[in-house]
Each structure stands twice: as C-alpha cells, then as structure tokens.
Design an enzyme around this catalytic site. Structure first.
Site, short mmCIF file in Angstrom:
data_model
loop_
_atom_site.label_atom_id
_atom_site.label_comp_id
_atom_site.label_asym_id
_atom_site.label_seq_id
_atom_site.Cartn_x
_atom_site.Cartn_y
_atom_site.Cartn_z
N ASP A 162 40.52 -19.18 -48.03
CA ASP A 162 40.40 -18.67 -49.38
C ASP A 162 41.19 -19.41 -50.36
O ASP A 162 41.93 -18.72 -51.04
CB ASP A 162 40.59 -17.23 -49.05
CG ASP A 162 39.93 -16.50 -48.22
OD1 ASP A 162 40.18 -16.72 -46.92
OD2 ASP A 162 39.04 -15.53 -48.41
N TYR A 194 35.21 -20.59 -54.98
CA TYR A 194 34.89 -19.43 -55.96
C TYR A 194 34.27 -19.66 -57.12
O TYR A 194 34.59 -19.01 -58.27
CB TYR A 194 36.59 -18.82 -56.04
CG TYR A 194 36.99 -17.98 -54.81
CD1 TYR A 194 37.61 -19.07 -53.87
CD2 TYR A 194 36.88 -16.55 -54.56
CE1 TYR A 194 37.96 -18.21 -52.59
CE2 TYR A 194 37.32 -15.79 -53.56
CZ TYR A 194 37.96 -16.81 -52.66
OH TYR A 194 38.53 -16.22 -51.45
N ASN A 228 32.22 -15.62 -47.28
CA ASN A 228 31.31 -15.23 -48.17
C ASN A 228 30.84 -15.62 -49.80
O ASN A 228 30.05 -15.72 -50.29
CB ASN A 228 31.26 -13.35 -48.55
CG ASN A 228 33.01 -13.61 -48.85
OD1 ASN A 228 33.70 -14.04 -48.33
ND2 ASN A 228 33.25 -12.69 -49.91
N HIS A 313 35.17 -16.14 -40.67
CA HIS A 313 35.83 -15.85 -42.18
C HIS A 313 36.35 -14.32 -41.89
O HIS A 313 37.51 -14.10 -42.41
CB HIS A 313 34.64 -16.14 -43.14
CG HIS A 313 35.41 -15.75 -44.42
ND1 HIS A 313 36.16 -16.64 -45.10
CD2 HIS A 313 34.91 -14.88 -45.35
CE1 HIS A 313 36.66 -16.15 -46.23
NE2 HIS A 313 35.77 -15.01 -46.48
N HIS A 323 39.08 -5.11 -47.43
CA HIS A 323 37.94 -5.69 -46.25
C HIS A 323 38.21 -4.91 -45.14
O HIS A 323 37.90 -5.61 -44.07
CB HIS A 323 37.93 -6.98 -46.20
CG HIS A 323 37.53 -7.96 -47.28
ND1 HIS A 323 36.43 -7.55 -48.16
CD2 HIS A 323 38.22 -8.93 -47.99
CE1 HIS A 323 36.33 -8.24 -49.17
NE2 HIS A 323 37.14 -9.27 -49.15
N VAL A 351 40.88 -11.82 -46.30
CA VAL A 351 41.74 -10.75 -46.91
C VAL A 351 42.89 -11.73 -47.55
O VAL A 351 43.49 -12.53 -46.52
CB VAL A 351 42.32 -9.93 -45.40
CG1 VAL A 351 43.27 -9.12 -46.09
CG2 VAL A 351 40.79 -9.14 -45.01
FE LIG Z 1 36.07 -14.16 -48.31
#
Ligand SMILES: [Fe+2]
Ligand SMILES: *[C@@H]1O[C@H](CO)[C@@H](O)[C@H](O)[C@H]1NC(C)=O
Ligand SMILES: *[C@@H]1O[C@H](CO)[C@@H](O)[C@H](O)[C@H]1NC(C)=O
Ligand SMILES: *[C@@H]1O[C@H](CO)[C@@H](O)[C@H](O)[C@H]1NC(C)=O
Ligand SMILES: *[C@@H]1O[C@H](CO)[C@@H](O)[C@H](O)[C@H]1NC(C)=O
Ligand SMILES: *[C@@H]1O[C@H](CO)[C@@H](O)[C@H](O)[C@H]1NC(C)=O
Length: 463
Positions: A162, A194, A228, A313, A323, A351
């Site tokens: 992340d 992102y 995601n 993930h 989450h 997370v």
């Molecule tokens: Fe994610």
C-alpha cells in the site's frame, strides 16, 4: 441461525474473559498528519533527461527458479528500442534481448510505450549490468541474480504494501533503502500508485509512481501482488476491464507456475517458495484460482524450498476496524489448506497499519458445531499485515477492542519489514517503523520453519 449464535458466543467471550486479551497494542503514538501526494514537480518524479529516454524502469523474476528477469520500462514520445543489452560484471561479454511493446488507453489518457523484455538463461548469484535506450539517452542499471534454489540458502526479502506516492511513501522507501538489513528482493503485497484516487483515475499517477519507485525497482526484483487499487474498474467512464493499467505495466512469470492468469502465480527464490494470490479474482470452488492453488500446494517440496510464504492483498487475520473481516471469504475457502500444508508466513496489506498474529487456525467450524474462534495451532502460519507503506488514504488507527488473542502485535504507524532467512530452520523477521532511526527493529521475531523445526515460536503469553 447457527452463524448468529456463533457471533453471539464470540460477543460474550470478547466481553467477559480477561483471558481472551491478546498481545501488544503498541503505545507508540505517531503524530497525526495527513498523508499527501508529492506534487508532480517533486524530485522523485523527475523525468530522465533527453528525448524519449527510458523511464519507470522495473524488474521482477522472469521464470520459476530465478534464472530470468523481466525488465520493463516506458518511452514517452515514440516506441524507440525494445532491446536490453546486458552483461555479467565478471566477464563483460555483451548479450542482447528484445522485448515487446504495448500501449493502452484509459478514458482520455493514452499511455506511453510500455516495454517488457524477459532476459533468460542468466547465471545464478551473479551481478549483471543492463542498458536501455539508444544514443544520448542510454540508461544503465544493474541487478543480482539469486543463488540457486536450495534448502539452506540465506536470503533477505523486504516487505512493503500500500505504498502510494505521498511524502510518507517516500520515507518508507528511504527507510527500506537505508536499513542496514539489506533486502535483496521486495515482496510487495499490492496497492501501488493510488492513481484511482484521482478524477478519471488520472493514469499520469501510474507514470509518476513508476518514476518514484524506479530507484529501487530498477535494481532489485519486486514480486507483485494485485490490490484493490489495481482494479481501476470504473464503468461510469466506460472502463470495465479490471486491472487494465496494472496488467499493461507490470508483468509476472505466471505461466512458469502453470497459472492461467497473471494475478496468481508462484516463484522459487533461494530457500523460499512464494505463492501470490489475488483477493479480487474469483477463488470459490471450481474457479481457475481455486483449481490452481489446489494443485500448487502439494507441489511445494520443503526439502528444496523449506520456506513457504503466501502473499495476498486483503488480510485474513486483521483486528483493525478498517477493512474488518473483508478477507473472511477467502479465509473460509483456503485456510484449511494453509494449515494442512504448513505455510510458514502469510503477508497481506490493505489495512494501513501494522499487525502480526500468533500461529492460529479457525478451521473447525461447520455451521452447527459452534467452534468458530481462532485457536492456537502450530501447523498454522503467522499472518502479517504490512499495508503501512504510507499512501494518500492515511493511517488506519481505530482497532477493535479488546485486542483479540490471536493478535500478537499491532500498531498504527507507517513502515516496512524485512525477512532474513538464515537456513532451513530459522528466519529472523523485523518490522521497521518510519518514525525510528533506520536500524531500529520495532517488532522482531525469530520464526522457525513449520516443516523442519515446528517449535512454538509464539511471542504472547498464552495460558
Ligand atoms: Fe487495499
Ligand atoms: C481528460 O478530461 C478531463 C476532464 O474533462 C480534463 O481535465 C483532462 O485534462 C483530460 N486529460 C487529457 C489527457 O485529455
Ligand atoms: C524523497 O526521499 C529522497 C531520499 O531520502 C530525498 O532525496 C528526496 O528529496 C525526497 N523527496 C521528497 C519529495 O520528499
Ligand atoms: C525434493 O527435493 C529434494 C532436494 O532437491 C530432491 O532430492 C527430491 O527428489 C525432491 N522430491 C520430490 C518428490 O521431487
Ligand atoms: C491444527 O491443524 C491440524 C491440521 O488441520 C489439525 O490436525 C490439528 O488438530 C489442529 N490443532 C489444533 C490444536 O486445532
Ligand atoms: C540456523 O540459523 C540459526 C539462526 O542463525 C542458528 O542458530 C542455527 O544454528 C542454524 N542452523 C544450522 C544447522 O546451522
């Protein structure tokens, strides 16, 4: 009905037993600041000088055992050359390999020319230099191939997830680079750029992320997991093909492990067998991912690769409110296999916090028996959430209370981890928080291998 009763039982246990309290909720308090993306004109996003110069260079393992490397890069102005010139430092004999070029469109964005070239038949444990581009804009990089696969081969992995492209992301990457524990390859647990945070998923943020990460990704392989934020699924603007930007930009050697999709695959590297799963692809019974994993796990030969590591993930054991329980569906499908095959470690992200579990399993439940709580099981993996790379969404600091028994350590801070495999029995793991000096290990455990040395390596006091 059984499920409701079960939740009720869990509720009662959570609220009445002091014995249920878990490990450590770190008291470290990080100063609260918003994570903001570095602006496009930042130093880390600078374009290499010269017309059509190769940029966003990244490498990953290109076969199942570590004798191949996929080199990827982008040329912005025209296709240019797809050739990689490479040579081993020790003998200087030059070789060439030519890859392929692809482009894609996303809403009103058109990508540059994305090159992927798989360099094969490399020697193990060898330093190679490689060169991309032509004439004035030639750029040179290097990498080390891993030692041959074998049970006692020491090897050090870095772990990040992340990451994004904020000032905090830059601090995380810097801490990884400056850590005296030198990672030789990165296991990346998903959510790269992102870009989808921006209107129309501004794919220029995929490009800037590629330039930002290049200082590491061009020199050591990053093993990719899809998160995601790789989905880029946006039907409202006609973008209905999941993972389109990610799959055009990042290639993995999935065919080498008999996978039919780049979103799940495996590699062997030194003494580790790494299985990458996709939390956002079908995994129910009879699906391709299910079928592949069913056949894959029995293939792992612990005499060859003692360390069995899974990347995904969305975490299965997460006691952060953020989450919470999102990983539950996949856990229900695959957890019995992980315990049966004695997976050593499972790394996840998603997370934006750090957490390490004890060795627990929760596989006894069958709707009517009420056995729905995680129990200590020394055949089970340790689950680590390392989604604390520092992206634009900020920290996930609200935890479920009290800390569940399965949770050994949790803390809402940015950081990265390192896994130093020593031999077939021992691997030293550490989490490094960004707020500390480069050499500080904020959470460390000596893990012992589940096949060769299945001792109790738990760190919480359990009665
Ligand atoms: Fe994610
Ligand atoms: C895409 O469309 C948006 C909104 O209309 C606009 O702001 C942006 O500049 C466009 N981008 C390109 C590359 O045309
Ligand atoms: C990112 O980190 C590097 C290395 O520490 C530093 O040189 C650079 O100035 C930083 N850039 C930004 C925008 O923070
Ligand atoms: C497992 O690996 C060891 C060491 O490489 C080898 O001797 C053995 O034959 C392998 N076992 C199987 C079933 O392939
Ligand atoms: C741990 O899991 C294994 C494999 O499913 C099972 O045989 C064993 O009974 C479990 N141990 C506990 C304490 O639940
Ligand atoms: C494996 O590594 C551990 C930790 O460094 C060490 O204590 C142990 O002696 C090693 N085992 C062998 C057989 O060398």
């Amino acid at each position: 009905m059984g499920l409701y009763v079960c939740f009720f039982v869990v509720f009662l246990m959570l609220y009445h037993g002091p014995c249920i309290n878990g490990g450590i909720t770190s008291s470290f308090v990080r100063k609260e600041e918003k994570s903001i993306d570095m602006p496009f004109h930042s130093d880390v996003f600078s374009h290499p000088p010269g017309y059509n110069a190769p940029q966003q260079v990244h490498i990953t393992q290109g076969d199942h055992v570590g004798r191949a490397v996929i080199v990827s890069w982008v040329t912005q102005d025209e296709p240019g050359s797809s050739t990689v010139v490479y040579w081993a430092e020790k003998n200087n004999q030059k070789f060439k390999a030519t890859g392929r070029t692809t482009t894609y469109k996303y809403y009103n964005y058109t990508s540059g020319f994305i090159h992927h070239c798989n360099i094969m038949n490399l020697e193990f444990d060898t330093k190679y230099h490689y060169q991309l581009g032509t004439g004035q804009t030639t750029r040179r990089f290097w990498f080390m191939t891993p030692p041959p696969v074998g049970p006692d081969v020491p090897y050090t992995f870095g772990l990040m997830g992340d990451l994004g492209q904020t000032y905090d992301s830059n601090v995380t990457l810097t801490h990884y680079e400056m850590n005296p524990v030198k990672g030789q390859a990165v296991l990346f647990v998903g959510d790269l750029s992102y870009a989808d945070y921006y209107k129309f998923h501004d794919n220029s943020r995929w490009d800037s992320w590629g330039r930002f990460a290049e200082r590491s990704t061009a020199y050591q392989p990053w093993i990719w997991t899809a998160g995601n934020h790789e989905l880029d699924f946006e039907p409202s603007i006609g973008e209905t093909k999941p993972f389109k930007p990610f799959l055009h930009r990042y290639r993995v050697p999935y065919k080498a492990s008999g996978s039919t999709e780049p979103l799940w695959y495996s590699i062997k590297r030194a003494s580790a067998y790494i299985i990458v799963l996709s939390s956002y692809s079908a995994f129910g019974m009879y699906t391709p991912q299910y079928q592949w994993l069913l056949e894959e796990l029995p293939k792992v030969n612990r005499s060859e690769t003692p360390w069995l590591i899974v990347l995904m993930h969305s975490p299965w054991y997460n006691s952060n409110s953020y989450h919470y329980m999102e990983g539950e569906t996949m856990r229900v499908m695959f957890e019995p296999w992980f315990v049966e095959h004695k997976v050593d470690l499972v790394f996840a992200g998603h997370v934006h916090s750090y957490e390490r579990s004890e060795r627990v399993s929760n596989i006894a439940y069958n709707i009517v028996n009420g056995e729905c709580s995680p129990v200590k099981n020394l055949s089970a993996p340790v689950y680590i959430t390392i989604g604390d790379g520092g992206n634009i969404e900020g920290l996930a600091s609200i935890m479920t209370e009290p800390q569940p028994k399965y949770s050994a350590y949790r803390e809402a801070s940015f950081g990265h981890a390192t896994l130093e495999i020593k031999n077939r029995t021992h691997a030293y793991y550490s989490w490094h928080r960004n707020s500390d000096g480069y050499a500080v290990r904020a959470d460390s455990v000596m893990f012992t291998n589940r096949h060769w040395h299945p001792m109790d390596d738990s760190t919480s006091k359990t009665e």
